[in-house]
Motif scaffolding. Sequence first.
Motif, short mmCIF file in Angstrom:
data_model
loop_
_atom_site.label_atom_id
_atom_site.label_comp_id
_atom_site.label_asym_id
_atom_site.label_seq_id
_atom_site.Cartn_x
_atom_site.Cartn_y
_atom_site.Cartn_z
N ALA A 101 0.98 -1.56 0.30
CA ALA A 101 -0.19 -0.14 0.37
C ALA A 101 0.97 1.55 0.16
CB ALA A 101 -0.88 0.35 1.22
N GLU A 102 0.53 2.28 -0.38
CA GLU A 102 1.15 3.66 -0.48
C GLU A 102 1.07 4.29 0.93
OE1 GLU A 102 -0.64 6.38 -2.63
OE2 GLU A 102 1.80 7.88 -2.85
N ILE A 103 1.97 4.25 1.81
CA ILE A 103 2.21 4.47 3.53
C ILE A 103 2.45 6.44 2.95
CG2 ILE A 103 3.39 4.25 5.10
CD1 ILE A 103 4.03 2.02 5.02
N PHE A 117 -5.94 16.04 5.98
CA PHE A 117 -5.52 15.57 5.14
C PHE A 117 -6.93 15.22 5.05
CE2 PHE A 117 -5.24 11.79 2.09
CZ PHE A 117 -4.11 12.29 1.09
N GLY A 118 -8.04 14.92 5.37
CA GLY A 118 -9.21 14.51 4.87
C GLY A 118 -9.93 15.29 4.33
N SER A 119 -9.62 16.96 5.28
CA SER A 119 -10.78 17.95 4.53
C SER A 119 -10.38 18.44 3.68
CB SER A 119 -10.98 18.45 5.76
OG SER A 119 -9.43 19.11 5.91
N MET A 120 -9.46 18.47 3.48
CA MET A 120 -8.52 19.02 1.88
C MET A 120 -8.99 18.44 1.14
SD MET A 120 -4.40 20.61 1.35
CE MET A 120 -4.03 21.33 2.53
N PHE A 121 -9.07 16.81 1.41
CA PHE A 121 -9.07 16.32 -0.21
C PHE A 121 -10.64 14.95 -0.41
CE2 PHE A 121 -4.48 15.33 0.18
CZ PHE A 121 -4.04 16.57 -1.34
N ASN A 122 -11.59 15.85 0.74
CA ASN A 122 -12.92 15.75 1.01
C ASN A 122 -12.62 14.48 1.33
OD1 ASN A 122 -14.34 18.13 0.54
ND2 ASN A 122 -13.70 18.15 -1.35
N LEU A 123 -11.87 13.45 2.03
CA LEU A 123 -12.23 11.95 2.30
C LEU A 123 -13.50 12.24 4.13
CD1 LEU A 123 -8.68 11.05 2.10
CD2 LEU A 123 -10.48 11.02 0.48
N LYS A 124 -14.16 10.69 3.44
CA LYS A 124 -14.80 10.20 4.49
C LYS A 124 -14.68 9.15 5.06
CE LYS A 124 -19.00 12.78 2.28
NZ LYS A 124 -18.45 13.27 1.21
N LEU A 125 -15.33 9.49 6.73
CA LEU A 125 -14.73 7.92 7.30
C LEU A 125 -15.78 6.91 7.17
CD1 LEU A 125 -13.01 9.80 10.04
CD2 LEU A 125 -12.03 7.69 8.57
N ALA A 126 -15.45 5.30 6.99
CA ALA A 126 -16.49 4.92 6.45
C ALA A 126 -16.62 4.11 8.73
CB ALA A 126 -16.04 3.75 6.51
N GLY A 127 -15.64 4.43 9.73
CA GLY A 127 -15.77 4.54 10.59
C GLY A 127 -14.26 4.50 11.31
N GLY A 128 -14.13 5.08 12.47
CA GLY A 128 -13.23 5.58 13.73
C GLY A 128 -13.33 7.07 13.05
N LEU A 150 -6.47 3.36 7.59
CA LEU A 150 -6.76 2.91 6.39
C LEU A 150 -8.25 2.63 5.15
CD1 LEU A 150 -6.46 -1.23 8.13
CD2 LEU A 150 -4.77 0.74 7.69
N GLY A 151 -6.97 2.73 4.20
CA GLY A 151 -8.37 3.34 2.91
C GLY A 151 -8.59 2.01 2.96
N TYR A 152 -10.50 2.28 2.06
CA TYR A 152 -11.08 1.43 1.94
C TYR A 152 -10.37 0.03 1.17
CZ TYR A 152 -15.37 -0.61 -0.24
OH TYR A 152 -16.19 -1.50 0.08
N LYS A 153 -10.13 0.28 0.67
CA LYS A 153 -9.56 -1.33 0.11
C LYS A 153 -8.26 -1.91 0.82
CE LYS A 153 -7.24 -3.52 -4.84
NZ LYS A 153 -6.72 -3.39 -5.37
N ASP A 190 -8.53 4.96 -2.06
CA ASP A 190 -8.16 2.98 -1.16
C ASP A 190 -7.37 2.45 -1.23
OD1 ASP A 190 -11.33 4.01 -1.95
OD2 ASP A 190 -11.11 2.98 -4.02
N GLU A 191 -6.20 3.11 -1.53
CA GLU A 191 -5.15 1.88 -1.59
C GLU A 191 -4.19 2.97 -0.73
OE1 GLU A 191 -3.74 0.58 -5.52
OE2 GLU A 191 -5.52 -0.20 -5.41
N ILE A 192 -4.68 3.93 0.31
CA ILE A 192 -3.23 4.41 0.64
C ILE A 192 -3.50 3.85 2.58
CG2 ILE A 192 -3.48 6.29 -0.85
CD1 ILE A 192 -5.26 7.45 1.30
N VAL A 193 -2.79 4.36 3.47
CA VAL A 193 -2.70 4.48 4.72
C VAL A 193 -2.14 5.21 4.80
CG1 VAL A 193 -2.92 1.78 4.74
CG2 VAL A 193 -0.45 2.90 5.12
N LEU A 194 -2.94 5.92 6.06
CA LEU A 194 -2.74 7.94 6.63
C LEU A 194 -1.83 7.41 8.17
CD1 LEU A 194 -5.13 9.66 5.35
CD2 LEU A 194 -3.34 9.53 4.14
N ILE A 195 -1.00 7.97 8.07
CA ILE A 195 -0.26 7.82 9.40
C ILE A 195 0.27 8.87 10.08
CG2 ILE A 195 0.62 5.16 9.63
CD1 ILE A 195 3.49 5.63 8.33
N PRO A 196 0.47 9.71 11.16
CA PRO A 196 1.40 10.97 11.46
C PRO A 196 2.32 10.94 10.97
CG PRO A 196 -0.40 9.54 13.10
CD PRO A 196 0.57 8.82 12.52
N ILE A 197 3.10 12.24 10.36
CA ILE A 197 3.62 12.52 9.70
C ILE A 197 5.50 12.53 10.55
CG2 ILE A 197 3.58 15.15 9.89
CD1 ILE A 197 4.60 14.89 7.06
#
Lengths: 257, 407
Positions: free
Chosen positions: B118-120, B127-138, B155-158, B202-209
Amino acid sequence: MIEIRNLHKHYRMGESVVRALDGVDLSIAQGEMISITGPSGSGKSTLMHLLGCLDRPTSGTFRFDNVLVSSLSSRELAKLRNRQIGFVFQTFNLIERTRAVDNVALPLVYARQRNTHRSAMAALERVGLTQRAHHKPNEMSGGERQRVAIARAIVNNPSLIFADEPTGNLDTRTGEQIMQIFHNLHASGVTIILVTHEMNIAAQAQRILKMRDGKILEDRAVDHDHRQELIAESVEDRNTALNYADGLRKQKADTES
Amino acid sequence: MFFFRIILMALQSLRANWLRAILATVGIIIGVGAVISANGVLYGARKKIYDQFDQMGANLVTVFPRQARRGGRTVGTWKSLKSTDVEILRNESKYVKSVLPQISGQGQIKYFNHNMQAEIVGTNTEFGSMFNLKLAGGEFLHPDDIAGSTQTVVLGYKVARELFGGTPAVGKAVKLGINRTTGFKVIGVLEQMGQKGFRNMDEIVLIPISTAQTNIFGIRFIESITLQAKDQASIDPLTDDVKRTLRRLHRIRAGDEDDFQILNPQEWRNQIAEFTQIWALVLYTISGISLVVGGIGIMNIMLVSVTERTREIGVRIAVGARSIDILNQFLIEASTISLLGGAIGVFLGFALCNFLTSVSNDMLKTQLTASAVIMALLTATTVGVVSGIYPAYKASRLDPVEALRYE
């Protein structure tokens, strides 16, 4: 109608100058039927091209209906050919890929006429060929093709028709039929100029011009006796030719046996 | 009407020799076909890139490091952007809405016997607000995670689906890393977002910089800083502010080059447009050569046609055609052949475009514009007219007496 004075047409062939016409004077009145005869190279075709406004003389004057032709622009010459003159050629000169009716309509197209089909059909009717209107030239006999060519020549109702050896490629009977069409046209007031070396054809005109070496040797009205004389001459010539051909055939048969 | 009759005559003579006419236009067919398909591919690709920019988010300005040269020596490096730059940029410009540092790389993520590539992405809370991402949970990353360099991951969806199937992922422990993996706690899962710009969300994972820098990538710099302007009008002043601030922070003297580069969306678009235009020019030049060859083919065939039809031209003049009529007829024939070739070329180009779209599984959506088709047909007709001029002139100047004698 036609008035030419001291007409010359010279061609340069390398170093030498060919005098195709060498000081010709001629007057032709409206409604005449004239034959121009003479051996090959006598200048009869050159005279026809000049009178038909297809060529310009080297010197001399040519008036057509009192208009000095040499003063006309090429556009005016084209108009004159289109409206006043019709041509009939020995080899018909039809456009092979188009139907008879379209060939006949060609002068009307260049006259910028709109409804060309009706006039073309009328011209074909005058030569008795309406039933073949939609056939292409390669689907027709020689006589039919020549009739299409005549219909093309008369479609614009010209006052003058040139026919260059019009029966040269036809059998005697078809040739006679074609000549009959010319006689009919003549009877309706059209001036006909036949260029031919067949005396029996030439004899059918009212007047015969004999040419040699670019000059008119004889310009003579044809009366009944003269006509019979010319036809007899041509029949005699024909018989002599036939006898000669027979002789050759016999000679060939003898050598083979 | 007369013009129409002339066109009809031209078509009749073409029909009599249609195979020859088609062969004469091969150059035109290839030229026009190449222009049309190249145009379709180029503008299709450009549109796709533009669309990706539009999806990426509005009013974004991105800063990348760049090697600067001073007196012929390389001075800056690709390490020029620092975490400290991020906070200062956020506070120094009134045009900025949010600021996002990023480091990313391909890595491995494991959950028991499930593991995948996956792309780390090491980033911050925005990050979420800038790219308009929504959470499925958590939940998204929290400021405390950044400050504390916690081992937390969104985690990304996939990714979540591959590792956990349908079972809940939030609260579970996964292992991730590049060469060796360390334990992370899943704090959130993204909704299915698909492609956003150049990245499949869907293929990324986000962690603190901060965690990414120290624990995963082992670096102290950051790869890029994305700034979101307050509105479209703020993009240019924000770009100026960023430039001024970074030059000061990086102690770049007047006259020296920047050790960073700023790309705003308009600049991206301009660069892509320029790139497309350069390629279009290259392709048009190649097609142009083919068109010239096509033109020569047509001229050749028209010269043959004039010679073959010399007697016919004589007859036409005898029955009253003017020189200009003959000229027009042959010009129209030449341009009709050429236009016909152009039309076949357009059809071929169109078919090629559709073929490319289908073999690329719609990755490349070729775009055929009406203006390209009109231009191609106009060019083909012009080629026909130009290459027909000499044969038509030759025909119109024929001596009727000579033409009638021609055997």
